[in-house]
Design a protein around this motif. Sequence first.
Motif, mmCIF file in Angstrom:
data_model
loop_
_atom_site.group_PDB
_atom_site.id
_atom_site.type_symbol
_atom_site.label_atom_id
_atom_site.label_comp_id
_atom_site.label_asym_id
_atom_site.label_seq_id
_atom_site.Cartn_x
_atom_site.Cartn_y
_atom_site.Cartn_z
ATOM 1 N N ILE A 66 6.848 -24.033 11.622
ATOM 2 C CA ILE A 66 8.150 -24.367 12.189
ATOM 3 C C ILE A 66 9.062 -24.859 11.063
ATOM 4 C CG2 ILE A 66 9.424 -25.837 13.806
ATOM 5 C CD1 ILE A 66 6.895 -26.005 15.487
ATOM 6 N N VAL A 67 10.268 -24.288 10.987
ATOM 7 C CA VAL A 67 11.242 -24.703 9.988
ATOM 8 C C VAL A 67 12.175 -25.731 10.614
ATOM 9 C CG1 VAL A 67 13.109 -23.980 8.462
ATOM 10 C CG2 VAL A 67 11.115 -22.503 8.777
ATOM 11 N N TYR A 68 12.303 -26.867 9.959
ATOM 12 C CA TYR A 68 13.148 -27.961 10.437
ATOM 13 C C TYR A 68 14.409 -28.012 9.568
ATOM 14 C CZ TYR A 68 8.953 -29.511 12.926
ATOM 15 O OH TYR A 68 7.858 -29.581 13.750
ATOM 16 N N LEU A 69 15.571 -27.950 10.213
ATOM 17 C CA LEU A 69 16.853 -28.020 9.525
ATOM 18 C C LEU A 69 17.550 -29.322 9.895
ATOM 19 C CD1 LEU A 69 18.124 -24.392 10.351
ATOM 20 C CD2 LEU A 69 16.669 -25.096 8.445
ATOM 21 N N GLY A 103 10.710 -19.281 14.699
ATOM 22 C CA GLY A 103 10.656 -17.828 14.612
ATOM 23 C C GLY A 103 10.583 -17.254 13.216
ATOM 24 N N ALA A 104 10.531 -18.098 12.187
ATOM 25 C CA ALA A 104 10.466 -17.570 10.821
ATOM 26 C C ALA A 104 9.120 -16.885 10.594
ATOM 27 C CB ALA A 104 10.668 -18.688 9.807
ATOM 28 N N GLN A 105 9.125 -15.805 9.834
ATOM 29 C CA GLN A 105 7.912 -15.034 9.591
ATOM 30 C C GLN A 105 7.008 -15.760 8.616
ATOM 31 O OE1 GLN A 105 8.599 -11.044 8.242
ATOM 32 N NE2 GLN A 105 6.425 -10.553 8.037
ATOM 33 N N PHE A 106 5.719 -15.910 9.013
ATOM 34 C CA PHE A 106 4.755 -16.615 8.163
ATOM 35 C C PHE A 106 4.567 -15.847 6.855
ATOM 36 C CE2 PHE A 106 0.610 -17.997 6.678
ATOM 37 C CZ PHE A 106 0.672 -19.359 6.914
ATOM 38 N N VAL A 130 13.463 -21.833 2.317
ATOM 39 C CA VAL A 130 12.163 -22.455 2.548
ATOM 40 C C VAL A 130 11.109 -21.359 2.627
ATOM 41 C CG1 VAL A 130 12.439 -22.462 5.061
ATOM 42 C CG2 VAL A 130 10.881 -24.089 3.994
ATOM 43 N N THR A 131 9.916 -21.642 2.102
ATOM 44 C CA THR A 131 8.778 -20.734 2.216
ATOM 45 C C THR A 131 7.914 -21.174 3.384
ATOM 46 O OG1 THR A 131 8.764 -20.271 -0.154
ATOM 47 C CG2 THR A 131 6.739 -19.819 1.058
#
Length: 452
Positions: A66-69, A103-106, A130-131
């Motif tokens: 999960i990407v947190y902004l 939803g970012a691709q692993f 972000v990676t």
Amino acid sequence: MRVLSSAPNDATLLSSPPPDFTCGWLGSIVTDAQGDIIATTAEVQTIQVSDLANPTPFECAEAAGIVYLDWLEPIAYDFVRIERDGVAIAEIAAGVGQYQDPGAQFGSTSVYQISGFSASVPSPPSSCSVTVDGIIDAPDALTCLDNGSGVLLSWQNHLPYSSLTVNRQGSLYQTLPADTSTFVDSSPIEGIPVIYEVMGAIGGELGEASECMIEIAGSAAYFIRGDVTTDGQLDLADPVTTLQHLFLDGDMPCASAADHDDSGSLDLADAVSLLSYLFSTGTPPAPPHPLPGTDPTPDSLGCLEPCPEADCSGGVEGDECLGAISIGLGSTDFDTTNMTSSIDAYDDLECPGNFLGAMFQDIWFEFTAPGSGSATFSLCSTEVLFDTDLVVYEGDCASLLQIGCSGDAAGCPFLTSEVQNIPVTSGTSYLVRVGGWNQDASGAGVLSITID
């Protein structure tokens, strides 16, 4: 080139103006290298004009896919638009200041952009990348400063950590509650470079560490009372060095360490007391012992050769509790061939019937549990080729509390050891001690740690 001034906040069309011979404008022409005119066609370009302040600072971090902004909004927008790799993924109300993207691709590195909108006009975008690797990202922008009363650590949290951990010189120093972004070490180590690490935990799992280093000037000598030779070990060489100094005018590396009772003077009683402590049931040395420190009652004895490192571990890494090797889950290779035998206490009554031996040539490890559960510490393997002893402790080197031990575990080859069903708590450090049953038992092996 056509220059526009005072363009309004909106989409503005840029096109080539028609010829104007009154000012010498012939229209849009292109020539080749010889100066001949090349036939061209004009295109209309649209650009976005905006003097809206953009959201800043804009930060992104990732944990468990999960990407947190998070961001700050310098003006009151109508709404905020978020894009990932050039594609809009959300429009949210102004003032929220944060967003989670599952939803970012692993395995990918994604670029995020955010713009604030006012009257349908967007601000210039702010960007971050972000990676997505499933690893809990470290707290950001860690700094360590001497604030006059200690070392002030400060950092930024861009993830919803459940707790934070501060390590000093590679060992657990403090566990902090969620949302903490500062910490003061009011008892800093002086005179040597000191490394601090800050890690966040989510769901009981520790993430990556941010690191900073600081050196605070100081004249106080660090030593362990009793470690006269300042090699990180208390052994026969220490009282012998004291006796040679007293009666043969021998060298004295650290007189304060030889002052067993911290009386401020050296005499025969100091050497005898240390011998009694090492080989009988004598009184332990006065502080600082067994952890290193400065003399609590300064005197004229001094220490010509204080510990070269703040932990006074000296010698081979892992040879003594104070120099324990930090390890994690899984398998760790080791070799006890060059280790000495520690004098720290252990109790074979807690593991009767499985022949816990004399803990010769032991090696020390420090394990910080990444999660809570029931742990197994195992030497039960054909990769361990000597008769082993295994003890697990809670606490630190000054207050060891034995919680498990094993000599010859049932079903294990080569009289090796295994301790099972040890309750561990996330973020808590445990000391693991591996030794040999007798003076002939040493060598290479593998220590495995699992948590169920």
